[in-house]
Design a protein around this motif. Structure first.
Motif, short mmCIF file in Angstrom:
data_model
loop_
_atom_site.label_atom_id
_atom_site.label_comp_id
_atom_site.label_asym_id
_atom_site.label_seq_id
_atom_site.Cartn_x
_atom_site.Cartn_y
_atom_site.Cartn_z
N THR A 215 34.16 50.38 17.26
CA THR A 215 35.59 50.66 17.43
C THR A 215 35.84 51.80 18.42
OG1 THR A 215 35.57 52.18 15.53
CG2 THR A 215 36.13 49.86 15.10
N TYR A 216 34.77 52.30 19.04
CA TYR A 216 34.90 53.38 20.02
C TYR A 216 34.57 52.94 21.45
CZ TYR A 216 35.66 57.36 16.89
OH TYR A 216 36.19 58.27 16.01
N VAL A 217 33.56 52.10 21.62
CA VAL A 217 33.08 51.75 22.95
C VAL A 217 32.94 50.23 23.03
CG1 VAL A 217 31.22 52.00 24.62
CG2 VAL A 217 31.84 53.94 23.17
N LYS A 218 33.71 49.61 23.90
CA LYS A 218 33.65 48.16 24.08
C LYS A 218 33.63 47.82 25.57
CE LYS A 218 35.65 45.20 21.37
NZ LYS A 218 34.55 44.81 20.47
N ASN A 219 32.98 46.71 25.88
CA ASN A 219 32.93 46.22 27.26
C ASN A 219 34.31 45.70 27.66
OD1 ASN A 219 32.19 45.22 29.73
ND2 ASN A 219 30.46 44.02 28.99
N PRO A 220 34.97 46.33 28.62
CA PRO A 220 36.34 45.93 28.96
C PRO A 220 36.36 44.60 29.72
CG PRO A 220 35.57 47.61 30.47
CD PRO A 220 34.49 47.46 29.45
N PRO A 221 37.51 43.95 29.75
CA PRO A 221 37.59 42.60 30.32
C PRO A 221 37.89 42.55 31.82
CG PRO A 221 39.68 43.15 29.27
CD PRO A 221 38.77 44.34 29.07
N TYR A 222 37.76 43.69 32.53
CA TYR A 222 38.22 43.73 33.92
C TYR A 222 37.47 42.77 34.84
CZ TYR A 222 39.73 48.22 31.98
OH TYR A 222 40.24 49.20 31.18
N PHE A 223 36.23 42.46 34.52
CA PHE A 223 35.41 41.66 35.44
C PHE A 223 35.14 40.25 34.90
CE2 PHE A 223 33.98 46.17 35.65
CZ PHE A 223 34.65 46.49 36.83
N GLU A 224 35.82 39.87 33.83
CA GLU A 224 35.64 38.53 33.28
C GLU A 224 36.13 37.47 34.28
OE1 GLU A 224 37.59 38.28 29.52
OE2 GLU A 224 36.19 39.63 28.50
N GLY A 225 35.30 36.48 34.50
CA GLY A 225 35.67 35.39 35.40
C GLY A 225 35.82 35.79 36.85
N MET A 226 35.28 36.95 37.21
CA MET A 226 35.44 37.46 38.57
C MET A 226 34.56 36.67 39.54
SD MET A 226 34.86 41.36 39.78
CE MET A 226 34.55 41.81 41.47
N THR A 227 35.12 36.31 40.67
CA THR A 227 34.39 35.61 41.72
C THR A 227 34.17 36.54 42.90
OG1 THR A 227 36.49 34.80 42.63
CG2 THR A 227 35.33 33.38 41.05
N MET A 228 33.28 36.13 43.82
CA MET A 228 32.96 37.00 44.94
C MET A 228 34.17 37.25 45.84
SD MET A 228 30.50 38.85 46.09
CE MET A 228 28.87 38.22 45.69
#
Length: 897
Positions: free
Chosen positions: A642-655
């Motif tokens: 509940t303190y440290v999670k992988n954020p979703p900023y790069f989900e599905g990111m393409t080149m």
């Protein structure tokens, strides 16, 4: 930095200091091409040197140098230049999410086919853990021990993550908890004024410059270090090698003359300067101090003035190098070779100030005769709301009915506190805190506080029983000189026992009030007061049960704890009754300037700084005992954390980035007024159980006593997006201005928390916008105010004006910042929040272009407003096009690999 070959402006020179030769990029040599820049403000000379050093004919060119040189002719410029700081400074509230982003980037680059070890800071980064200690226990000799114990119990997961980061990333150091506040540690130890680095065997010298992920990074401007607060997003880009494009700023000169009178403190001076500059309007500008008054302004006082730059709205509050600064560097333990280098470098570059130095050219000039400064405080809601001390009581009473909502016939109400033998009412002081780097870095005001405590103790006074008192210095050195002068014993006796080394009350970590006092405040809707030696007193920041908050000097904090109320004139009312039965007044306990200076000069020593900072990265036993598991390439994310999670900023990111489209059919999530702060948008304080964030934690079996604060949980995007716009004092005009983080979902018009409304719109595929007033996003350099905005699905923010850092952060997260044209506001448009908004023309965006915003009302009528796009530079266009600055950098890294 160029380290081989001949630079095109032929500016390389060598100087010898401390027996060591250094290569540097000479401004006087550059003048042979650029023309005379001797009267350029020193802060702009630092920018010019940065361009000279990085000039490569590509990202940084001779034309950039010429643009800065040309500034001196007009005092202003429309040109843009790149800037690369020497280093980065972080505190843990903003540092944890930054390290989370770096860890996530390592995962992201693997998905794009790159190597994780390529993701490292390219310039030095120091993270100081200073924002996590809370004043759970106060007023006892066990306070420090108990608060530290609770700090480590609450933050073990965060601290394990930071220890992992210190081992996983190059150029990344962590100053452990219990050491001090990042800005005071920076001022006293980390900063060098002139930085050095060895590149390919060659030793370079250049100005110490930095970005900090905290607004008050500007404190170090007091020792001629050019730096300012940025969001974590911008800081990450800089540490990953991105030049930050900035418009060459206007520079407002602030001439100081005269000197402070007897009994007037540095804090009083700072509050006057803050009010003057905020009234002047210096947002987005540099402020540089000059004039004969500097000769009588201690370096610690300069640092206090510089610290408050965010409060007066400037990018920085810069002081040039002079002899007094050399004395300060020597006192604080810098080695003699570095001091020699600082002096010789400043003189060689035309950055040295003395009585013969011609005044620089400025865009505009303000002047203050320091002999006119009177004792004062600021409040009850903003740092710039200064009131002369003798008028503080009457001004507060006026505010009670004016802005604090107390009916005139209710102002004098008093109620018994359950189980106690006293009453409290509107205006009573329930928190008196000597806190914050702003003033605890200044030994003169700290010794003054100790002397007020000593004199009050000798006369038999004690703080009123309803006042929670605390002392939280920004450096362990403060304890050393207070101990040596025996002032610690006096402060302890007055309830100002050491509670920890950290920001505490100034950032809302004030801890709980006595339960019975809190009940009286809540049940009777009392306007309670805090008095703190901090830099921020925004609504809802210090404590959720305290409505009125005043900034004051440390000695006044002690005095107000004795008086116990804001209703009485502290300059004439008795603070209490002495053991001799006689009333004791402020004048009876206030120390003379000589008493203060005698102790500072006798009991503050260089040896104290050398001793305290000898093992600054070692930390207490609790820190040393933390075990780090796993490898150093990528972080082992824990699903249930509940303190440290992988954020979703790069989900599905393409080149390659997906093309941005126009914003169509957007709904309004928030309709806000003037002076909405980043505290309003992303609060740092307590998490309420009856809130989306509280519900999230309860669902994961976190008990309310372990909620910690929003600030401490910034490594978890799920908590933070639920906390966006969740400040208990924010007012959404869609709900008639009622307090609390709620909105309405349309077309049904149902009221609900902002997070719930955003989630419902997301499920319907509806984009969102926010409208606001003047100075939107003022205050802390809080990247989560932009991250949360983006994660809620807000595509654009349209306001009358932005505070500098928040605007930049919005762009860095791919959110479109827009401002109304002159004369148009949410009020002239008569917005209610049920409108539909279409924003067109952004598929081919350019800096500061005009953007048509079509507003369609519920009755079907519409009008179009031509807003100004506040994407200000070509680099920002690229960040926006890529969906954010982190995505832009990560794609570049992956391609380079």
């Amino acid at each position: 930095m160029k380290s081989t070959g001949q630079d095109s402006l032929k500016t390389r020179q060598t100087l010898t200091a401390g027996g060591q030769p250094y290569t540097y990029f000479s401004i006087p040599e550059a003048e042979k091409t650029l023309g005379d820049v001797s009267r350029l403000p020193v802060s702009l000379k630092v920018l010019l040197e940065n361009v000279l050093r990085f000039e490569d004919g590509g990202a940084t060119t001779v034309d950039h140098a010429k643009s800065i040189a040309a500034w001196v002719k007009t005092g202003t410029s429309p040109a843009e230049v790149p800037f690369r700081p020497s280093r980065i400074l972080m505190q843990d509230f903003t540092g944890v999410p930054a390290v989370v982003d770096l860890a996530a980037m390592r995962d992201g680059i693997i998905k794009l086919g790159g190597q994780p070890d390529k993701v490292n800071p390219l310039i030095p980064v120091d993270l100081v853990i200073d924002h996590s200690v809370m004043v759970d226990v106060a007023g006892t000799e066990k306070a420090l021990h108990d608060n530290v114990e609770m700090e480590f119990a609450r933050n073990g997961e965060r601290y394990r993550f930071l220890r992992w980061g210190s081992q996983a990333f190059e150029n990344f150091r962590v100053v452990p908890p219990g050491t001090g506040i990042c800005h005071q540690v920076n001022l006293e130890y980390l900063a060098q004024t002139v930085w050095t680095a060895k590149i390919r065997g060659e030793e370079f010298a250049y100005p110490d410059t930095l970005f900090g992920t905290d607004s008050h990074t500007t404190m170090v401007n007091g020792i001629a270090v050019l730096g300012w607060g940025v969001g974590g997003i911008e800081a990450e880009a800089a540490m990953l090698g991105q030049p930050i494009a900035m418009l060459i700023p206007d520079v407002v000169g602030f001439r100081l003359t005269g000197k402070l009178n007897e009994g007037v403190t540095a804090t009083d001076l700072v509050l006057v300067v803050t009010q003057m500059l905020r009234k002047k309007g210096v947002v987005g500008k540099f402020v540089e101090f000059f004039g004969a008054g500097l000769d009588d302004t201690a370096v610690a006082t300069r640092a206090t003035i510089a610290n408050m730059a965010p409060e007066y709205g400037a990018t920085c509050g810069f002081f040039p190098t002079d002899a007094a600064m050399m004395d300060y560097l020597r006192l604080t333990g810098r080695d003699e070779a570095r001091i020699d280098l600082v002096e010789k470098y400043a003189k060689a570059q035309g950055m040295w100030r003395d009585s013969s130095t011609p005044d620089p050219v400025f865009t505009d000039v303000l002047e203050l005769d320091m002999s006119t400064v009177e004792p004062c405080i600021s409040g009850p809601k903003r740092p710039q709301d200064r009131v002369v001390l003798s008028q503080a009581s009457s001004a507060f009473k006026a505010e009670l009915s004016k802005s604090l909502g107390v009916p005139a016939n209710d102002i004098a109400k008093k109620v018994m506190v359950n189980g106690k033998n006293y009453q409290i009412g509107h205006g009573d002081v329930v928190i008196a805190a000597i806190t914050s780097c702003t003033n605890t870095s200044n030994p003169y005001v700290m010794v003054a506080a100790g002397l007020v405590a000593r004199k009050a103790r000798a006369l038999g006074l004690r703080p009123k029983p309803w006042v929670k008192t605390s002392l939280a210095p920004g450096s362990q050195v403060v304890t050393d000189y207070l101990d040596k002068s025996n002032l610690s014993a006096d402060l302890d006796a007055m309830g100002f026992a050491l509670v920890g080394y950290g920001c505490t009350t100034c950032i809302g970590n004030s801890g709980p009030l006595d339960e019975t006092i809190g009940e009286a405040i809540d049940n009777e809707k009392l306007v309670a007061v805090s008095v703190l030696s901090g830099n921020r007193n925004f609504e809802g920041r210090v404590h959720p049960q305290v409505r009125a908050n005043y900034l004051a000097s440390p000695p006044l904090v002690v005095a107000y704890s004795l008086l116990g109320t804001m209703n009485d004139d502290i300059t004439t009312a008795p603070l209490g009754t002495g053991t001799n039965g006689q009333p004791v007044y402020l004048k009876d306990v206030w120390p003379s300037n000589k008493e203060i200076s005698d102790i500072v000069e006798g009991d503050l020593t260089r040896a104290q700084f050398l001793d305290r900072y000898a093992e600054v990265f070692k930390g207490p036993e609790e820190w040393q005992a933390i075990q780090v598991e796993g490898g150093t390439d990528t972080y082992g994310w824990v699903d249930g954390s509940t303190y440290v999670k992988n954020p979703p900023y790069f989900e599905g990111m393409t080149m390659e980035p997906v093309a941005k489209g126009d914003i169509k059919g957007a709904r309004v999530l928030g309709l806000f007024g003037d002076n909405i702060t980043t505290d309003h948008i992303s609060p740092a304080g307590n998490i309420k159980k009856a809130s989306p964030a509280g519900e999230y934690l309860v669902e994961r079996q976190v008990s309310q006593r372990d909620f910690n604060s929003y600030g401490a949980r910034r490594g978890n995007h799920e908590v933070m997006m639920r906390g966006t716009f969740a400040n208990i004092r924010i007012k959404n005009e869609m709900l008639g201005g009622a307090e609390g983080g709620n909105s309405k979902h349309y077309p049904d018009g149902k009221e609900m928390p902002i997070y719930d409304a955003a989630q419902k719109y997301a499920s319907e595929g509806v984009p969102l916008v926010v409208f606001g007033g003047k100075e939107y996003g003022m205050g802390s350099s809080r990247d989560w105010a932009a991250k949360g905005t983006m994660l809620l699905g807000i595509k654009a923010v349209l306001v009358e004006s932005f505070e500098r850092i928040h605007r930049s952060n919005l762009v860095g997260m791919g959110v479109l910042p827009l401002t109304f044209p002159e004369g148009v506001t949410r009020q002239t448009l008569k917005l209610t929040g049920d409108e539909i908004v279409d924003i067109s023309g952004i598929e081919t965006i350019t800096p500061r272009m005009t953007v048509p915003v079509k507003i369609t009302r519920a009755d079907g009528t519409s009008e179009t407003v031509n807003a100004l796009c506040r994407i200000d530079t070509d680099d920002e266009v690229e960040y926006y096009r890529h969906g954010g600055i982190l995505q832009y950098v990560l794609r570049g890294m992956a391609k380079a690999a």
